[in-house]
Each structure stands twice: as C-alpha cells, then as structure tokens.
Design an enzyme around this catalytic site. Structure first.
Site, PDB file in Angstrom:
ATOM      1  N   GLU A  34      -4.457   1.469 -11.422  1.00 40.28           N
ATOM      2  CA  GLU A  34      -3.601   2.099 -10.251  1.00 40.28           C
ATOM      3  C   GLU A  34      -2.201   2.692 -11.044  1.00 40.28           C
ATOM      4  OE1 GLU A  34      -2.698  -0.916  -7.398  1.00 40.28           O
ATOM      5  OE2 GLU A  34      -1.829   0.385  -5.906  1.00 40.28           O
ATOM      6  N   THR A  47       3.058  -3.822  -6.693  1.00 42.41           N
ATOM      7  CA  THR A  47       3.806  -2.662  -7.088  1.00 42.41           C
ATOM      8  C   THR A  47       3.586  -2.444  -8.449  1.00 42.41           C
ATOM      9  OG1 THR A  47       6.381  -2.095  -7.082  1.00 42.41           O
ATOM     10  CG2 THR A  47       5.972  -4.232  -7.697  1.00 42.41           C
ATOM     11  N   GLN A  48       3.836  -1.257  -8.977  1.00 41.99           N
ATOM     12  CA  GLN A  48       3.468  -0.740 -10.308  1.00 41.99           C
ATOM     13  C   GLN A  48       4.536  -0.209 -11.078  1.00 41.99           C
ATOM     14  OE1 GLN A  48       0.466  -1.789  -8.353  1.00 41.99           O
ATOM     15  NE2 GLN A  48       0.889   0.420  -7.835  1.00 41.99           N
TER      16      GLN A  48
HETATM   17  N1  LIG Z   1       8.535   3.403   7.077  1.00 38.44           N
HETATM   18  C1  LIG Z   1       7.338   3.563   6.753  1.00 38.44           C
HETATM   19  N2  LIG Z   1       6.588   2.747   6.095  1.00 38.44           N
HETATM   20  C2  LIG Z   1       5.431   2.994   5.802  1.00 38.44           C
HETATM   21  C3  LIG Z   1       4.842   4.310   6.101  1.00 38.44           C
HETATM   22  N3  LIG Z   1       3.626   3.994   5.597  1.00 38.44           N
HETATM   23  C4  LIG Z   1       3.335   2.811   5.116  1.00 38.44           C
HETATM   24  N4  LIG Z   1       4.310   2.205   5.200  1.00 38.44           N
HETATM   25  C5  LIG Z   1       4.611   0.909   4.722  1.00 38.44           C
HETATM   26  O1  LIG Z   1       5.216   0.747   3.275  1.00 38.44           O
HETATM   27  C6  LIG Z   1       4.540  -0.298   2.663  1.00 38.44           C
HETATM   28  C7  LIG Z   1       3.718   0.459   1.288  1.00 38.44           C
HETATM   29  O2  LIG Z   1       2.709   1.236   1.996  1.00 38.44           O
HETATM   30  P1  LIG Z   1       1.552   2.061   1.148  1.00 38.44           P
HETATM   31  O3  LIG Z   1       2.381   2.602  -0.048  1.00 38.44           O
HETATM   32  O4  LIG Z   1       0.761   3.027   2.167  1.00 38.44           O
HETATM   33  O5  LIG Z   1       0.936   0.528   0.813  1.00 38.44           O
HETATM   34  P2  LIG Z   1      -0.930   0.312   0.584  1.00 38.44           P
HETATM   35  O6  LIG Z   1      -1.187   1.342  -0.380  1.00 38.44           O
HETATM   36  O7  LIG Z   1      -1.129   0.101   1.842  1.00 38.44           O
HETATM   37  O8  LIG Z   1      -0.693  -0.963  -0.298  1.00 38.44           O
HETATM   38  P3  LIG Z   1      -1.184  -1.356  -1.839  1.00 38.44           P
HETATM   39  O9  LIG Z   1      -2.491  -1.739  -1.716  1.00 38.44           O
HETATM   40  O10 LIG Z   1      -0.297  -2.765  -2.154  1.00 38.44           O
HETATM   41  O11 LIG Z   1      -0.780  -0.131  -2.459  1.00 38.44           O
HETATM   42  C8  LIG Z   1       3.600  -1.103   3.569  1.00 38.44           C
HETATM   43  O12 LIG Z   1       4.305  -2.013   4.074  1.00 38.44           O
HETATM   44  C9  LIG Z   1       3.260   0.017   4.652  1.00 38.44           C
HETATM   45  O13 LIG Z   1       3.466  -0.625   6.190  1.00 38.44           O
HETATM   46  C10 LIG Z   1       5.546   5.370   6.482  1.00 38.44           C
HETATM   47  O14 LIG Z   1       5.167   6.226   6.806  1.00 38.44           O
HETATM   48  N5  LIG Z   1       6.924   4.752   6.835  1.00 38.44           N
HETATM   49 CA   LIG Z   2      -0.738   2.057  -2.382  1.00 36.89          CA
END
Ligand SMILES: Nc1nc2c(ncn2[C@@H]2O[C@H](COP(=O)(O)OP(=O)(O)OP(=O)(O)O)[C@@H](O)[C@H]2O)c(=O)[nH]1
Ligand SMILES: [Ca+2]
Length: 479
Positions: free
Chosen positions: A140, A184-185
């Site tokens: 990742e 987180t990476q």
């Molecule tokens: N404010 C905001 N938060 C977001 C949005 N999309 C996702 N998040 C939140 O941001 C955080 C990280 O989202 P992502 O990067 O999609 O994380 P992920 O890929 O589901 O998680 P990992 O498997 O740990 O990588 C999570 O707490 C989400 O609920 C967005 O459009 N706006």
């Molecule tokens: Ca992610």
C-alpha cells in the site's frame, strides 16, 4: 507507395479498472491510456471514480454475500464508461486494505468468505477479472509512492538528456503520506543508507534508475481506529462509573453515545472491556485542543527504540528527506479547514491555531454553518485535525521547517492520489525497469532540428566566406 490520409486514425485507447476496498468504503477507478504509449511515464490517467454505497467490504462480516452485491452499481457504471467492444480485454483488480487485514486477524474464514463474495460479483462482469486480494501495508505504501511520483512526472528524464546519459539528473522523488480509516503509511527515499530494518526497505528499478525506499504502514493508526485507541486509553485513565466521559476532541455541546462492545470488537484494542460496569459510552465534547492533543499523545509509545531513530511503537524511521505529498484523509481534513494551498504551504503555527479555534467552536454553530456535510465527517474534523498534527509532528518528527515540505493533495491532474494507479501500473507491467528505447523525433522536434542545422550551416558558410574573401571595407578597417 505512401497513401496520404486526411482523416486522423481513431485513437487506440486502453482501459484498466481497480477497486480500492478500504476500511471505510470502496472506490472503483477507471484508468485510460493511449495503447502505443504504454511504456511512457505519465500517460495513464483516471477517467472515472465511483464511490460504492454503504460500508467497506470488511463491514459485511455478518452478511458476507452483501459485500459482493454492494459492488454491482459501480461495476455497471464502469460498463458505461468503457466502450462495450473493449470490455473483454479490460483488466479489473480489487485490492483490500486495513479493514480486511484486521478482519483476517480476527476471523480468517469470514475474511475469506467476504473475498469470495466480491470475487463472484467481479467474475460475473464482462471485464477481464484478474483477482481480489488483501494487499500488505508495504504494498500500500509502495504503490502510493509510485502513483504520486508517476503522476508528478518524477520518473521522467528531460528528452535532451537521452543524448547525454552521463548527465542524467537524479531529480528527487516525493515522499508519500496516506491516512486511511484503519491504517496510515509513510514512504520516502531517505538520505541515509542502508535502511536499518529489512521490513521497512524496498528496492525498485524504474525507467533505468534504482530507488531504495523506506516504507511503513501503521495498522490501527488510520483515523477511525486511532479514535478508538484514544477512547479506550481515555476510558482506562478515567474513573467514570456510569460511562460519561468529557472529550476535548469534540466540540462543546456535542454528544455521542457508543456501545462499549463496538469499541472493543477488533484486534487494535486488546481486552479491558470485561472490567467496565456499563455498556454504553456517553461522550460529551468540550473542544479543548491542547487537552485533545495530550490525550492523543498517549497512543504513541515512544519509550523504546531498537534503532538509531524511531517514529513510535519502536518502529524504525530514518531522518525525513525531501518533499512529501499527503493524501486521503490528510487531504480531506486539511481541505475542509482551508489549509491546503496550491503554492505556498500554510505554516505549522497557522495550522495549529486554525485547528485550535475550530475545536473550540460550539457544535450547534458548526452544524448550522455546514448543514450539507455528513454529521459523521463534520463532528470528527476537530479530532482528525488534532490527530494529523500529533502524527506528523510528534509521531514522524515534522518540525516547523520540515512541515513546509508537505503538500496536501487530493488529485494530481485528473487522477486521485492513492495506491490504486501504482498497483495497476505494476500489474500490467507498465513501468519498465529499463528506459524504453527512444522513439524517432516527433515532427515538431524534427522541424526544429532542421532549422537549427540550417542556421548553423549558414553561419559557418558566412564565416568562411568572410575569412577568405574579406571585403575591402573590412580589410581597410583592420589596418
Ligand atoms: N471528510 C471526508 N472524510 C472522508 C471522505 N472520504 C472518506 N473519508 C474519511 O476519511 C478516512 C479515510 O478515508 P479513506 O482514505 O477512504 O480510508 P479507507 O481507504 O477506507 O481506509 P484504509 O483501509 O485504512 O486505507 C475515513 O475515516 C473516512 O470515513 C470525504 O470525502 N470527506
Ligand atoms: Ca485507503
């Protein structure tokens, strides 16, 4: 005989699809690129992103079939974006990240069932399904780093350097910071060699250059899991008898009720639940940035380090080096707080004071100002902003000066920053180890070169003529 044609040849476009099955939700990305430029750097770009409704696939552990069904709508969207005659040749990959890593640790057979369910949906699509798997934290980090450096053009050598290979610049790459929901990476090319711990060390040869890359993925330190870690640590430190807890990381006037069992249902938080005399947690915000920061600090263990330097929890971290691109939740949160600017980075003290002011605002006021933002997101920007500062400043050691080297980015051109593009480039062999042979000059370069040669020829002839047939006026002047 050459046949001249006025009609341009139809563009030969290829497509690829990657599903990012994250802990909080799944995104489907469609990429396209011109077939004849497959091995060039910087030609693949995103043409579509489809956000899957509902939970991340790991959230369907109670009803695994639904994990597969949830993807159907976005798969339909992909069928509209990719021309029908190319469906069969278009590869589809699904990579699952920290949510599925945690589910696998908790219950391997349920995790396998979730993966089978998504495989079933993807197999039944008209595309060329290439597999669904849980990718490692290292992958990742690595693919996120490849994505942003590919999109920023950092693997590219300027054309004229092809003729002077010994002068090839070792132009820097950009580090990658990804903040998800569950992990987180941090990934970058350090100055210091060799990298002290094997599991944090990656080696790539891309476009004829070697890269020794440091990477680490912190499972449980994505922002949703970090909040759970913080709450569990707060609970342990408190003497609450009824489950009421003042929380400095939420706005004054904010209330949240959580089931204790939900808090303790994953491997990030080991035991502790049994001793509690209540089943629900009543969180009451008081919006105190400084205290919030202090409570978050407790989830980073900095008491031991078996290397020359560490981030936290005894994990090796070499001195930070170069520029960094910070994306996913790093970007969502900073962008909401208006702390991302294209050109000059916002100084660390300004970021801190903005988060501090935001946290202190009453919840009813915040809600009234942003009625369209999902309450789940809005209520957590104070915690998330503070967590980002703790992680970057205390966890990784970004000082006031180093902070300026971080750029918060959502997209680069039309493509989202994230691991998916790098994953696809790797699996389709689109980033060669060696530099592809240079193509003949483009028409424009050819014309330019011809004009340049002609000018040089004219200048040489003129000089020759002047040397051997000096006009009288010039001869006189010379005497
Ligand atoms: N404010 C905001 N938060 C977001 C949005 N999309 C996702 N998040 C939140 O941001 C955080 C990280 O989202 P992502 O990067 O999609 O994380 P992920 O890929 O589901 O998680 P990992 O498997 O740990 O990588 C999570 O707490 C989400 O609920 C967005 O459009 N706006
Ligand atoms: Ca992610």
């Amino acid at each position: 005989m050459a046949v001249s044609q006025n009609k341009p040849l139809p563009k030969n476009i290829k497509y690829g699809i990657v599903l990012d099955a994250g802990s909080s939700h799944t995104n489907l990305y469609v990429y396209e690129w011109p077939a004849e430029k497959e091995n060039d750097t910087g030609v693949v770009h995103q043409v579509e992103v489809c956000k899957v409704e509902g939970l991340g696939i790991s959230g369907y552990s109670q009803d695994t079939e639904k994990a597969g069904l949830s993807l159907q709508q976005c798969m339909k969207r992909a069928q509209e974006v990719v021309p029908e005659q190319q469906h069969g040749e278009t590869p589809v990959y699904l990579g699952a990240t920290a949510g599925m890593r945690l589910l696998s640790l908790q219950n391997r057979s349920i995790a396998d069932r979730v993966l089978s369910a998504v495989e079933k949906t993807l197999h039944s699509s008209p595309f060329n399904f290439q597999g669904a798997r849980v990718i490692s934290g290292q992958e990742e980090g690595a693919y996120g780093w490849i994505t942003i450096n590919y999109l920023l053009g950092n693997f590219k050598q300027p054309g004229w350097l092809n003729f002077l290979p010994h002068l090839r610049s070792s132009r820097g790459t950009s580090g990658a910071l990804d903040l998800g929901g569950a992990s987180t990476q941090i990934t970058f090319v350090p100055d210091q060699e060799p990298i002290e711990s094997q599991e944090n060390s990656l080696h790539f040869r891309l476009y004829g250059k070697n890269y020794n890359v440091y990477t680490h993925s912190f499972l449980c330190y994505g922002k949703d899991q970090a909040l759970r870690l913080k709450l569990a640590s707060d609970l342990q430190a408190s003497s609450t008898r009824n489950g009421s807890l003042l929380d400095p990381c939420f706005h004054p006037g904010y209330l949240r009720i959580m089931n204790i069992s939900d808090l303790y249902t994953n491997p990030c938080i080991a035991n502790g639940e049994q001793q509690l005399p209540f089943t629900q947690l009543h969180l009451q915000g008081n919006g105190d940035y400084q205290r919030c920061r202090t409570t978050i600090q407790k989830i980073f263990n900095t008491s031991h380090c078996p290397y020359s330097s560490c981030s936290f929890n005894g994990i090796f971290l070499p001195p930070l080096q170069g520029e960094f691109g910070a994306f996913s939740a790093f970007y969502f949160v900073m962008n909401f707080l208006n702390l991302t600017t294209e050109k000059n980075p916002v100084p660390l003290d300004k970021v801190t004071s903005t988060v501090e002011r935001f946290c202190s605002r009453p919840w009813h006021e915040v809600k009234a100002e942003f009625p369209k933002i999902k309450e789940k997101y809005l209520s957590e920007y104070c915690f998330s902003g503070t967590y980002i500062l703790s992680l970057l400043e205390n966890g990784y050691g970004f000082t006031t000066e180093k902070w300026e080297s971080i750029q918060f980015l959502g997209k680069i051109g039309s493509s989202d920053a994230g691991w998916t593009l790098g994953y696809m480039l790797n699996l389709t062999n689109m980033i060669p180890a060696e530099k592809p042979p240079t193509r003949p000059l483009s028409h424009a370069s050819y014309v330019g070169l011809m004009v340049f040669c002609s000018l040089v020829l004219v200048a040489v002839l003129l000089l020759g003529w002047l040397t051997f047939h000096k006009p009288k006026c010039l001869q006189k002047g010379l005497i």
